[in-house]
Design a protein around this motif. Structure first.
Motif, PDB file in Angstrom:
ATOM      1  N   PRO A   1     -19.200  20.579  58.345  1.00  0.00           N
ATOM      2  CA  PRO A   1     -18.229  20.242  59.399  1.00  0.00           C
ATOM      3  C   PRO A   1     -16.796  20.618  59.042  1.00  0.00           C
ATOM      4  N   TYR A   2     -16.546  20.976  57.779  1.00  0.00           N
ATOM      5  CA  TYR A   2     -15.203  21.328  57.340  1.00  0.00           C
ATOM      6  C   TYR A   2     -15.011  22.838  57.146  1.00  0.00           C
ATOM      7  N   GLY A   3     -16.070  23.613  57.284  1.00  0.00           N
ATOM      8  CA  GLY A   3     -15.956  25.044  57.074  1.00  0.00           C
ATOM      9  C   GLY A   3     -15.655  25.415  55.637  1.00  0.00           C
ATOM     10  N   VAL A   4     -16.201  24.669  54.687  1.00  0.00           N
ATOM     11  CA  VAL A   4     -15.885  24.873  53.273  1.00  0.00           C
ATOM     12  C   VAL A   4     -16.752  25.950  52.636  1.00  0.00           C
ATOM     13  N   ILE A   5     -18.059  25.797  52.748  1.00  0.00           N
ATOM     14  CA  ILE A   5     -18.974  26.681  52.027  1.00  0.00           C
ATOM     15  C   ILE A   5     -19.037  28.048  52.695  1.00  0.00           C
ATOM     16  N   GLU A   6     -19.198  29.073  51.870  1.00  0.00           N
ATOM     17  CA  GLU A   6     -19.162  30.444  52.379  1.00  0.00           C
ATOM     18  C   GLU A   6     -20.047  31.330  51.509  1.00  0.00           C
ATOM     19  N   GLN A   7     -20.514  32.434  52.091  1.00  0.00           N
ATOM     20  CA  GLN A   7     -21.309  33.404  51.355  1.00  0.00           C
ATOM     21  C   GLN A   7     -20.422  34.544  50.859  1.00  0.00           C
ATOM     22  N   ARG A   8     -20.696  35.023  49.664  1.00  0.00           N
ATOM     23  CA  ARG A   8     -19.975  36.179  49.154  1.00  0.00           C
ATOM     24  C   ARG A   8     -20.560  37.442  49.767  1.00  0.00           C
ATOM     25  N   PRO A   9     -19.704  38.339  50.238  1.00  0.00           N
ATOM     26  CA  PRO A   9     -20.206  39.519  50.948  1.00  0.00           C
ATOM     27  C   PRO A   9     -21.002  40.476  50.070  1.00  0.00           C
TER      28      PRO A   9
ATOM     29  N   ASP B   1     -23.299  39.775  47.629  1.00  0.00           N
ATOM     30  CA  ASP B   1     -24.702  39.444  47.413  1.00  0.00           C
ATOM     31  C   ASP B   1     -25.257  38.409  48.386  1.00  0.00           C
ATOM     32  N   GLY B   2     -24.402  37.816  49.243  1.00  0.00           N
ATOM     33  CA  GLY B   2     -24.870  36.902  50.268  1.00  0.00           C
ATOM     34  C   GLY B   2     -25.095  35.473  49.820  1.00  0.00           C
ATOM     35  N   ARG B   3     -24.967  35.185  48.530  1.00  0.00           N
ATOM     36  CA  ARG B   3     -25.186  33.818  48.070  1.00  0.00           C
ATOM     37  C   ARG B   3     -23.998  32.921  48.424  1.00  0.00           C
ATOM     38  N   ALA B   4     -24.277  31.627  48.571  1.00  0.00           N
ATOM     39  CA  ALA B   4     -23.249  30.659  48.954  1.00  0.00           C
ATOM     40  C   ALA B   4     -22.597  30.053  47.715  1.00  0.00           C
ATOM     41  N   PHE B   5     -21.292  29.802  47.824  1.00  0.00           N
ATOM     42  CA  PHE B   5     -20.539  29.217  46.717  1.00  0.00           C
ATOM     43  C   PHE B   5     -19.570  28.179  47.259  1.00  0.00           C
ATOM     44  N   LYS B   6     -19.258  27.175  46.439  1.00  0.00           N
ATOM     45  CA  LYS B   6     -18.250  26.170  46.759  1.00  0.00           C
ATOM     46  C   LYS B   6     -17.924  25.392  45.492  1.00  0.00           C
ATOM     47  N   CYS B   7     -16.963  24.476  45.631  1.00  0.00           N
ATOM     48  CA  CYS B   7     -16.556  23.630  44.510  1.00  0.00           C
ATOM     49  C   CYS B   7     -17.737  22.810  43.988  1.00  0.00           C
ATOM     50  N   THR B   8     -17.862  22.731  42.674  1.00  0.00           N
ATOM     51  CA  THR B   8     -18.881  21.901  42.035  1.00  0.00           C
ATOM     52  C   THR B   8     -18.286  20.628  41.438  1.00  0.00           C
TER      53      THR B   8
END
Length: 330
Positions: free
Chosen positions: A181-189, A191-198
């Motif tokens: 709902p916050y638009g935080v997580i995103e895929q890297r162009p 390789d397509g995998r998703a990344f965000k803060c851990t």
């Protein structure tokens, strides 16, 4: 991880780690970001990138003040926003309509004052402008939709109550991206995998605080047990209100909100929309049980209708045959 997992999609969730199956979990931890003392130094952004080996964002000008990243993304786990506001001219008594930012975060029982002859941080300049600065990050929601929709188990709830992506398991399906709902997580162009803060999960396991909180020079980013942070934040809001900064409010600290409260919450000095935050976020998977129930009822109704439509001709044919049989018998 042992024990029986019990996952809720909405409502009160006092122990996310325990309900995820972690026995004897430590107290839930999180971030409290006090934007009233953020100076926009970007030390958090740099520390985050250095510790987590995140690709750099470049130095291209965005046209948005000193903001070269514009928002959170797969390679931007901390984002410092610079919001410029036009402040009304002072009234005859020297007061302004918009509140001034605090000069610094006061220690317990103290009140920090600006240097003699210098305006407090955030005080309108001669041109009538003021800056609101805020370091944004993944909210580590109590009810995390990204975790709910992940088909591979790449996203998981840690024993600290945080939400982490395992990049070696992520298959790049992208379901988590629209779920947030916050638009935080995103895929890297690339390789397509998703990344965000851990929340620096590796550092937490070693008893250390996250790199961003460690690097923050004004303690705008505070890390610790979530319950303690909420108490500290409430006291800070009270201090600002007593100082005349009545627009100060907490965002994401309420366990009764649409995401069950955030593991990373903020003290804001204006409406959430000013900082690019949704005013009333709701976990996007909250209504899944109801939706599946209605879908099941609709499917049963459709199946019943189909059955009736096929059965009707056979019933009519049987009735005609029975009637002919009776006539023949007569």
């Amino acid at each position: 991880m042992t024990g029986q997992s019990r996952h809720l999609l909405s409502g009160p969730e006092p122990d996310p780690a325990g309900d995820a199956g972690h026995d004897d979990a430590p107290p839930r931890v999180g971030f409290f970001t006090d934007t009233s003392v953020c100076i926009g130094c970007k030390a958090c952004e740099v520390a985050c990138k250095e510790w987590n080996a995140i690709p750099e964002d470049g130095i291209s000008l965005s046209g948005m003040s000193y903001d070269n990243t514009l928002g959170l993304g797969a390679s931007t786990w901390r984002h410092v926003a610079f919001i410029e506001q036009q402040v009304p001219a002072p009234s005859p008594d020297g007061r302004t309509e918009l509140p001034l930012l605090a000069a610094a975060a006061p220690a317990a029982g103290t009140q920090t004052q600006p240097d003699a002859g210098q305006p407090a941080a955030g005080q309108p300049a001669a041109d009538g402008m003021r800056w609101l600065m805020s370091s944004d990050v993944c909210k580590h929601c109590t009810h995390a939709a990204c975790l709910d929709v992940c088909p591979t188990g790449s996203l998981f709830r840690t024993e600290f109550g945080t939400v982490v992506v395992q990049q070696d398991i992520c298959n790049g399906c992208g379901y988590c991206v629209p779920a947030c709902p916050y638009g935080v997580i995103e895929q890297r162009p690339d390789d397509g995998r998703a990344f965000k803060c851990t929340m620096c999960y590796d550092r937490l396991g070693a008893g250390q605080e996250p790199a961003c909180a460690k690097a923050c020079p004004t303690e705008s980013i505070q890390f610790g047990p979530l319950d303690e942070l909420r108490e500290r934040a409430a006291l800070r809001v009270g201090q600002l209100h007593e100082a005349g900064i009545t627009d100060a409010r907490l965002y994401g600290a309420d366990p009764g909100d649409g995401v069950g409260g955030d593991g990373a919450f903020f003290l804001l000095l204006d409406e959430p929309e000013v900082y690019g935050l949704p005013p009333a976020p709701v976990v996007t998977t909250r209504d899944l049980p109801t939706m599946w129930k209605h879908a099941g009822i609709a499917a049963l109704s459709l199946a019943g209708g189909v059955a009736v439509s096929f059965a009707a001709p056979f019933a009519a044919s049987f009735a005609v045959s029975a009637l002919r049989g009776r006539k023949a018998h007569r």
